[in-house]
Structure formats: structure tokens, C-alpha cells
Design a protein around this motif. Structure first.
Motif, PDB file in Angstrom:
ATOM      1  N   THR A  30     -14.912  -7.950  12.368  1.00  0.00           N
ATOM      2  CA  THR A  30     -13.603  -8.280  11.787  1.00  0.00           C
ATOM      3  C   THR A  30     -13.047  -7.038  11.109  1.00  0.00           C
ATOM      4  O   THR A  30     -13.779  -6.332  10.410  1.00  0.00           O
ATOM      5  CB  THR A  30     -13.738  -9.403  10.723  1.00  0.00           C
ATOM      6  N   LEU A  31     -11.762  -6.771  11.354  1.00  0.00           N
ATOM      7  CA  LEU A  31     -11.077  -5.714  10.604  1.00  0.00           C
ATOM      8  C   LEU A  31      -9.958  -6.372   9.821  1.00  0.00           C
ATOM      9  O   LEU A  31      -9.297  -7.288  10.331  1.00  0.00           O
ATOM     10  CB  LEU A  31     -10.491  -4.652  11.534  1.00  0.00           C
ATOM     11  N   VAL A  32      -9.758  -5.918   8.602  1.00  0.00           N
ATOM     12  CA  VAL A  32      -8.691  -6.491   7.784  1.00  0.00           C
ATOM     13  C   VAL A  32      -7.854  -5.352   7.216  1.00  0.00           C
ATOM     14  O   VAL A  32      -8.390  -4.318   6.818  1.00  0.00           O
ATOM     15  CB  VAL A  32      -9.268  -7.425   6.685  1.00  0.00           C
ATOM     16  N   THR A  33      -6.547  -5.540   7.246  1.00  0.00           N
ATOM     17  CA  THR A  33      -5.653  -4.485   6.765  1.00  0.00           C
ATOM     18  C   THR A  33      -4.429  -5.082   6.104  1.00  0.00           C
ATOM     19  O   THR A  33      -3.963  -6.152   6.498  1.00  0.00           O
ATOM     20  CB  THR A  33      -5.203  -3.566   7.923  1.00  0.00           C
ATOM     21  N   ARG A  34      -3.928  -4.357   5.119  1.00  0.00           N
ATOM     22  CA  ARG A  34      -2.722  -4.876   4.464  1.00  0.00           C
ATOM     23  C   ARG A  34      -1.459  -4.481   5.221  1.00  0.00           C
ATOM     24  O   ARG A  34      -0.391  -4.977   4.930  1.00  0.00           O
ATOM     25  CB  ARG A  34      -2.667  -4.421   3.019  1.00  0.00           C
ATOM     26  N   ASP A  35      -1.590  -3.566   6.206  1.00  0.00           N
ATOM     27  CA  ASP A  35      -0.395  -3.200   6.982  1.00  0.00           C
ATOM     28  C   ASP A  35      -0.362  -3.992   8.294  1.00  0.00           C
ATOM     29  O   ASP A  35      -1.021  -5.015   8.420  1.00  0.00           O
ATOM     30  CB  ASP A  35      -0.321  -1.673   7.182  1.00  0.00           C
ATOM     31  N   ASP A  36       0.392  -3.501   9.291  1.00  0.00           N
ATOM     32  CA  ASP A  36       0.533  -4.293  10.527  1.00  0.00           C
ATOM     33  C   ASP A  36      -0.585  -4.028  11.533  1.00  0.00           C
ATOM     34  O   ASP A  36      -0.585  -4.594  12.625  1.00  0.00           O
ATOM     35  CB  ASP A  36       1.911  -4.064  11.166  1.00  0.00           C
ATOM     36  N   GLY A  37      -1.519  -3.144  11.182  1.00  0.00           N
ATOM     37  CA  GLY A  37      -2.688  -2.919  12.033  1.00  0.00           C
ATOM     38  C   GLY A  37      -2.410  -2.116  13.295  1.00  0.00           C
ATOM     39  O   GLY A  37      -3.281  -1.981  14.146  1.00  0.00           O
ATOM     40  N   ALA A  38      -1.208  -1.544  13.409  1.00  0.00           N
ATOM     41  CA  ALA A  38      -0.913  -0.741  14.606  1.00  0.00           C
ATOM     42  C   ALA A  38      -1.802   0.502  14.610  1.00  0.00           C
ATOM     43  O   ALA A  38      -2.075   1.086  13.564  1.00  0.00           O
ATOM     44  CB  ALA A  38       0.554  -0.329  14.609  1.00  0.00           C
ATOM     45  N   TYR A  39      -2.255   0.892  15.801  1.00  0.00           N
ATOM     46  CA  TYR A  39      -3.067   2.102  15.918  1.00  0.00           C
ATOM     47  C   TYR A  39      -2.146   3.287  16.180  1.00  0.00           C
ATOM     48  O   TYR A  39      -1.368   3.287  17.134  1.00  0.00           O
ATOM     49  CB  TYR A  39      -4.086   1.961  17.058  1.00  0.00           C
ATOM     50  N   TYR A  40      -2.217   4.282  15.314  1.00  0.00           N
ATOM     51  CA  TYR A  40      -1.441   5.507  15.492  1.00  0.00           C
ATOM     52  C   TYR A  40      -2.273   6.649  14.940  1.00  0.00           C
ATOM     53  O   TYR A  40      -3.243   6.430  14.203  1.00  0.00           O
ATOM     54  CB  TYR A  40      -0.086   5.412  14.759  1.00  0.00           C
ATOM     55  N   THR A  41      -1.907   7.873  15.307  1.00  0.00           N
ATOM     56  CA  THR A  41      -2.650   9.044  14.847  1.00  0.00           C
ATOM     57  C   THR A  41      -1.851   9.670  13.712  1.00  0.00           C
ATOM     58  O   THR A  41      -0.812  10.291  13.944  1.00  0.00           O
ATOM     59  CB  THR A  41      -2.838  10.038  16.018  1.00  0.00           C
ATOM     60  N   ARG A  77      -1.563  -7.726   7.542  1.00  0.00           N
ATOM     61  CA  ARG A  77      -0.814  -8.169   6.351  1.00  0.00           C
ATOM     62  C   ARG A  77      -1.708  -8.986   5.428  1.00  0.00           C
ATOM     63  O   ARG A  77      -1.289  -9.998   4.872  1.00  0.00           O
ATOM     64  CB  ARG A  77       0.405  -9.007   6.744  1.00  0.00           C
ATOM     65  N   ALA A  78      -2.954  -8.579   5.316  1.00  0.00           N
ATOM     66  CA  ALA A  78      -3.930  -9.292   4.487  1.00  0.00           C
ATOM     67  C   ALA A  78      -4.559  -8.277   3.535  1.00  0.00           C
ATOM     68  O   ALA A  78      -5.256  -7.366   3.977  1.00  0.00           O
ATOM     69  CB  ALA A  78      -5.000  -9.932   5.363  1.00  0.00           C
ATOM     70  N   THR A  79      -4.273  -8.422   2.257  1.00  0.00           N
ATOM     71  CA  THR A  79      -4.776  -7.467   1.267  1.00  0.00           C
ATOM     72  C   THR A  79      -6.063  -7.986   0.646  1.00  0.00           C
ATOM     73  O   THR A  79      -6.115  -9.134   0.194  1.00  0.00           O
ATOM     74  CB  THR A  79      -3.714  -7.254   0.161  1.00  0.00           C
ATOM     75  N   VAL A  80      -7.092  -7.149   0.642  1.00  0.00           N
ATOM     76  CA  VAL A  80      -8.342  -7.524  -0.025  1.00  0.00           C
ATOM     77  C   VAL A  80      -8.150  -7.280  -1.521  1.00  0.00           C
ATOM     78  O   VAL A  80      -7.764  -6.186  -1.937  1.00  0.00           O
ATOM     79  CB  VAL A  80      -9.524  -6.690   0.513  1.00  0.00           C
ATOM     80  N   SER A  81      -8.413  -8.318  -2.331  1.00  0.00           N
ATOM     81  CA  SER A  81      -8.183  -8.167  -3.772  1.00  0.00           C
ATOM     82  C   SER A  81      -9.484  -8.017  -4.551  1.00  0.00           C
ATOM     83  O   SER A  81      -9.453  -7.599  -5.708  1.00  0.00           O
ATOM     84  CB  SER A  81      -7.382  -9.351  -4.319  1.00  0.00           C
ATOM     85  N   ALA A  82     -10.622  -8.365  -3.952  1.00  0.00           N
ATOM     86  CA  ALA A  82     -11.900  -8.178  -4.672  1.00  0.00           C
ATOM     87  C   ALA A  82     -13.058  -8.126  -3.690  1.00  0.00           C
ATOM     88  O   ALA A  82     -13.051  -8.813  -2.662  1.00  0.00           O
ATOM     89  CB  ALA A  82     -12.119  -9.321  -5.662  1.00  0.00           C
ATOM     90  N   LEU A  83     -14.044  -7.291  -4.028  1.00  0.00           N
ATOM     91  CA  LEU A  83     -15.312  -7.263  -3.291  1.00  0.00           C
ATOM     92  C   LEU A  83     -16.310  -8.064  -4.117  1.00  0.00           C
ATOM     93  O   LEU A  83     -16.366  -7.903  -5.344  1.00  0.00           O
ATOM     94  CB  LEU A  83     -15.831  -5.829  -3.151  1.00  0.00           C
ATOM     95  N   ILE A  84     -17.092  -8.921  -3.448  1.00  0.00           N
ATOM     96  CA  ILE A  84     -18.108  -9.697  -4.169  1.00  0.00           C
ATOM     97  C   ILE A  84     -19.442  -9.425  -3.468  1.00  0.00           C
ATOM     98  O   ILE A  84     -19.949 -10.260  -2.705  1.00  0.00           O
ATOM     99  CB  ILE A  84     -17.752 -11.207  -4.157  1.00  0.00           C
ATOM    100  N   PRO A  85     -19.996  -8.216  -3.687  1.00  0.00           N
ATOM    101  CA  PRO A  85     -21.164  -7.813  -2.895  1.00  0.00           C
ATOM    102  C   PRO A  85     -22.380  -8.702  -3.119  1.00  0.00           C
ATOM    103  O   PRO A  85     -23.180  -8.880  -2.200  1.00  0.00           O
ATOM    104  CB  PRO A  85     -21.438  -6.372  -3.338  1.00  0.00           C
ATOM    105  N   GLY A  86     -22.503  -9.298  -4.313  1.00  0.00           N
ATOM    106  CA  GLY A  86     -23.644 -10.185  -4.585  1.00  0.00           C
ATOM    107  C   GLY A  86     -23.666 -11.374  -3.635  1.00  0.00           C
ATOM    108  O   GLY A  86     -24.732 -11.904  -3.302  1.00  0.00           O
TER     109      GLY A  86
END
Ligand SMILES: Cc1cc2nc3c(=O)[nH]c(=O)nc-3n(C[C@H](O)[C@H](O)[C@H](O)COP(=O)(O)OP(=O)(O)OC[C@H]3O[C@@H](n4cnc5c(N)ncnc54)[C@H](O)[C@@H]3O)c2cc1C
Length: 384
Positions: A30-41, A77-86
Motif C-alpha cells: 500500500t502507498l499513501v500520499t496526500r497529493d494526487d499520486g501522479a508519478y513525475y520526475t 489525497r490521504a494525509t497520515v496524521s500519526a504513526l502508532i508503531p507500537g
């Protein structure tokens, strides 16, 4: 099995995903991104005007096409707001949770923004992704003079590209010469001459104090009493790794998210690469380190623990009017620059007291021909 979760679909996230999928065709990804996920260089952003490309031309693949290619879920368009590594999960801003077996932070870096006095200060543009670039292109569309704050690598590339599009560019910065953090004075002056010959104007040794709206543009007041009038203002004063998520989750951070040679953070099951990562003390916000890190991390995630190896990685500065290649020495390195004029540029070698090459700066179309030979003579950045 929750599989691998990568936060970020920039070059770091997608390059790792490709490398890893080539090794493991079945584990969920799974990849998650807050932008539109378009691949560009991303490096293409500072040369697109000269190549006559629109922002849309720069999109190589949509997020849907990448999901298909990688046999992955790509959440846009999905922003990660917290990591819960435990609990081996992350929380999204919309309240959803994503579980993982291994988490990779490919969060990139944020442009540094200075604050200025004046009613035009909020109009200063930065370009660090495709969405920024769309705004930048809209802002300069009907503008023939652009003020550019920051005579570093990205600033010089944009100056080069803007003059290639027929615009006048006024570059402002406190440095005594362009690329001041990367090259010695003689090399910086050669770059300045090359860009000035192409029409770039430099205001060095000074900083912007006020930006006021003036007619349809802006009036920039400089500390040395000077003044620049422009239709748009672009700032390119560096980037800062995105650390908040890692810091809040208790991961070790310094200038970047601290990782060892396995790209492992201080918390088990969490890795980092790309512009957000500090690999054994080094933050190297360039493409070549991402390629090496992605290859090594893909192997590690597939069960074959592989420390990253960084060979010498010179960076090409895309100032086509006066080409530049730099391999800056480690800031702590002992030694001195040896300068040799070559054609309209400079061949500068940084030598240690025993005469060993530790870095170089080549400017001008003649001097850059020495790149392969000098690169072979450089020591690796991180030994294999
Ligand atoms: C104009 C320009 C020109 C350049 N030219 C060169 C060059 O010529 N050569 C070179 O080597 N390097 C160059 N670079 C640097 C190079 O482009 C970067 O090192 C590289 O693209 C960084 O990739 P990244 O994936 O680490 O970060 P990014 O591309 O910034 O990706 C970060 C990703 O993380 C996501 N993200 C961040 N926070 C969150 C969150 N909380 N939740 C969900 N998603 C999140 C973002 O949406 C994005 O997908 C240039 C950079 C710029 C800006």
C-alpha cells in the motif's frame, strides 16, 4: 498479513515500490500520499519552461496506472496524521487506520520559507512538487520579470529556465557568489558570468526585507538599499526534511529522520529513505541516493538484509547556459580547493593534505567533460 506500507509517492516511495515488487510479487503493498499520486520526475520541474513543457506534460503515470503496475493500493489525497508503531498502524486525517508489517517513511522535505515585511509577503511562491509548479506557471504566465530569492542549486536552475523562456530574472541572496554552499568562489563567479551573459541579474550580498504590492506586481526592498520590481516572486532557499510525524511517534530525528545503513529508524519495523532521511548522519536530498537506498531497502524488506552503499554521486546543476557538475566534499573534510580555468569555466578540485581528491566543481561546457575521470577518483560516500 498487512504487508508493506509506504508513506509518500515521490521518487523515493515509487522507486522503492518498483524495486520491492520486482523481488516480491505477492505480499500486499500500500502507498499513501496526500497529493494526487501522479508519478513525475521532480528534477524536470526546473527545466520545463526551456523544453516547452506544460505541468501536465510532466506527469508520466497517474496514480491508477501506478497502482496497476505495482499491483498495489495507492491511496491519494490521504494525509497520515500519526504513526502508532507500537500497534503497527498509522492514522489518517480522516480517522481511518492502516495496518502494516513494515512501514517506510518517504515523506520528502518542505521548502524553507522566510518571512518578510509588507503586504506582498504572502504572494511568495515556492516549487517543491507538481502542484506548486502548476501555481508557479499560472503566476508567471503574463509576467516578463521574476524576482528569485536564493542563488543556490534550485534557484540557479529556475533562473536559467526563466531566461530561456524570454523572461528577465533578478536573483537575490546573501551569498557572495551563486551556488555558494557547493562550489568555491572562482567556480561560483564563472557560473554568475555564464548566467549574466544569458540575461540573469544578480543582487548578491544582500537580502529581501519588504515585499509590497505595486501595480500588478511586487516591489522588493533589499537590505542594501536596493529595490527590485517584478511580476512574481519565487523563493528557492532550501528544503527541510519532514520530521513531525516521526518526532511525535518517538523516532530519533536530527536534521532528518535518523536511519542506519539498513535504512532502519530507531523503532523496529519502521524505515525511511529519500529527502526525509538522515543516513548515518548525512541528509542528501538528491535523486542518486534514492536509487541506491531503494535497491538496498527492497532487498532488506524481502528478507536479505542489505546495508546501503553510496558511491561518489556528483550532482548535475541544470544550468544549460553554463553547465555545472558538483561533488561537494564532506563539510568536515580537511583540505583546500585547487582551481584551474578551463574554457569559459573552472575545474576546481578539493584535495586533502596528502593530495587525494575529496570533491570537485566543474563549470562550463569544457570543464564538465572531466566529470567521469574525476568521479572515478573520488572515494565512496558510504563504503559497501
Ligand atoms: C525543482 C527541483 C529540481 C531538482 N533537481 C534535481 C536534480 O537535478 N538532481 C537531483 O539529484 N535532485 C534534484 N532535486 C531533488 C530531488 O528531486 C529530490 O531529492 C527527490 O525528488 C525527493 O523525493 P522524495 O520522494 O524523497 O520526496 P517528495 O518527492 O517530496 O515526496 C514526498 C511524498 O510524501 C508525501 N507526504 C508527505 N507527508 C505526508 C503525509 N503526512 N501523509 C501522506 N503523504 C505525505 C507527499 O505527498 C509526497 O508524495 C530537485 C528538486 C527540486 C524541487
Amino acid at each position: 498479513m498487512s504487508g508493506i506500507l509506504i508513506i509518500g509517492t515521490g521518487l523515493a516511495g515509487y522507486t522503492l515500490a518498483r524495486e520491492w515488487r520486482a523481488r516480491d510479487g505477492h505480499t500486499p503493498l500500500t502507498l499513501v500520499t496526500r497529493d494526487d499520486g501522479a508519478y513525475y520526475t521532480k528534477p524536470m520541474l526546473s527545466g520545463a519552461l526551456g523544453r516547452g513543457q506544460s505541468p501536465e506534460d510532466l506527469v508520466q503515470r497517474t496514480a491508477e496506472a501506478m497502482a496497476q503496475e505495482l499491483d498495489a493500493r495507492v491511496l491519494t489525497r490521504a494525509t497520515v496524521s500519526a504513526l502508532i508503531p507500537g500497534e503497527r498502524r498509522v492514522r489518517l486525517q480522516d480517522g481511518r487506520f492502516l495496518d502494516y508489517d513494515a512501514l517506510v517513511l518517504a515523506l520528502g522535505a518542505e521548502p524553507v520559507q522566510f518571512s518578510y515585511e509588507g503586504d506582498g509577503a504572502d504572494a511568495v511562491l515556492t516549487v517543491n512538487d507538481l502542484a506548486d509548479y502548476v501555481r508557479f506557471r499560472q503566476a508567471i504566465e503574463a509576467v516578463d520579470r521574476v524576482a528569485l530569492i536564493g542563488p543556490g542549486l534550485i534557484g540557479c536552475e529556475f533562473a536559467n529556465d526563466l531566461v530561456a523562456s524570454g523572461r528577465t530574472v533578478e536573483v537575490i541572496g546573501p551569498d557572495a557568489w551563486p551556488l555558494g554552499r557547493l562550489v568555491p568562489e572562482a567556480a561560483g563567479q564563472a557560473v554568475q558570468r555564464g548566467l549574466e551573459a544569458a540575461g540573469v541579474r544578480f543582487h548578491l550580498g544582500t537580502v529581501v526585507q519588504r515585499i509590497e504590492r505595486s501595480g500588478s506586481g511586487y516591489r522588493l526592498s533589499l537590505e542594501d538599499g536596493g529595490c527590485v520590481q517584478a511580476g512574481a516572486v519565487l523563493s528557492a532557499v532550501g528544503v527541510r526534511p519532514r520530521l513531525d510525524l516521526a518526532r511525535e511517534a518517538g523516532l530519533a530525528v536530527q536534521r532528518g529522520i535518523c536511519v542506519d545503513r539498513r535504512l532502519a529508524t530507531s523503532v523496529e519495523g519502521v524505515y525511511a529513505l529519500g529527502d526525509c532521511a538522515q543516513v548515518e548522519g548525512r541528509v542528501l536530498p538528491y535523486v542518486a541516493p534514492i536509487r541506491h537506498a531503494a535497491k538496498a531497502l527492497a532487498r532488506t524488506l524481502a528478507g536479505e538484509v542489505t546495508p546501503v552503499h553510496y558511491p561518489a554521486m556528483p550532482v548535475q546543476v541544470k544550468t544549460t547556459r553554463h553547465p555545472v557538475v558538483v561533488a561537494p566534499p564532506d563539510p568536515q573534510a580537511e583540505g583546500a580547493w585547487e582551481i584551474m580555468p578551463v574554457g569559459d569555466g573552472v575545474k576546481a578540485r578539493f584535495l586533502d593534505p596528502e593530495g587525494r581528491l575529496l570533491g570537485f566543481a566543474l563549470t562550463g561546457s569544457e570543464a564538465v567533460k572531466a566529470r567521469p575521470e574525476l568521479t572515478r577518483a573520488l572515494p565512496p560516500i558510504l563504503e559497501g
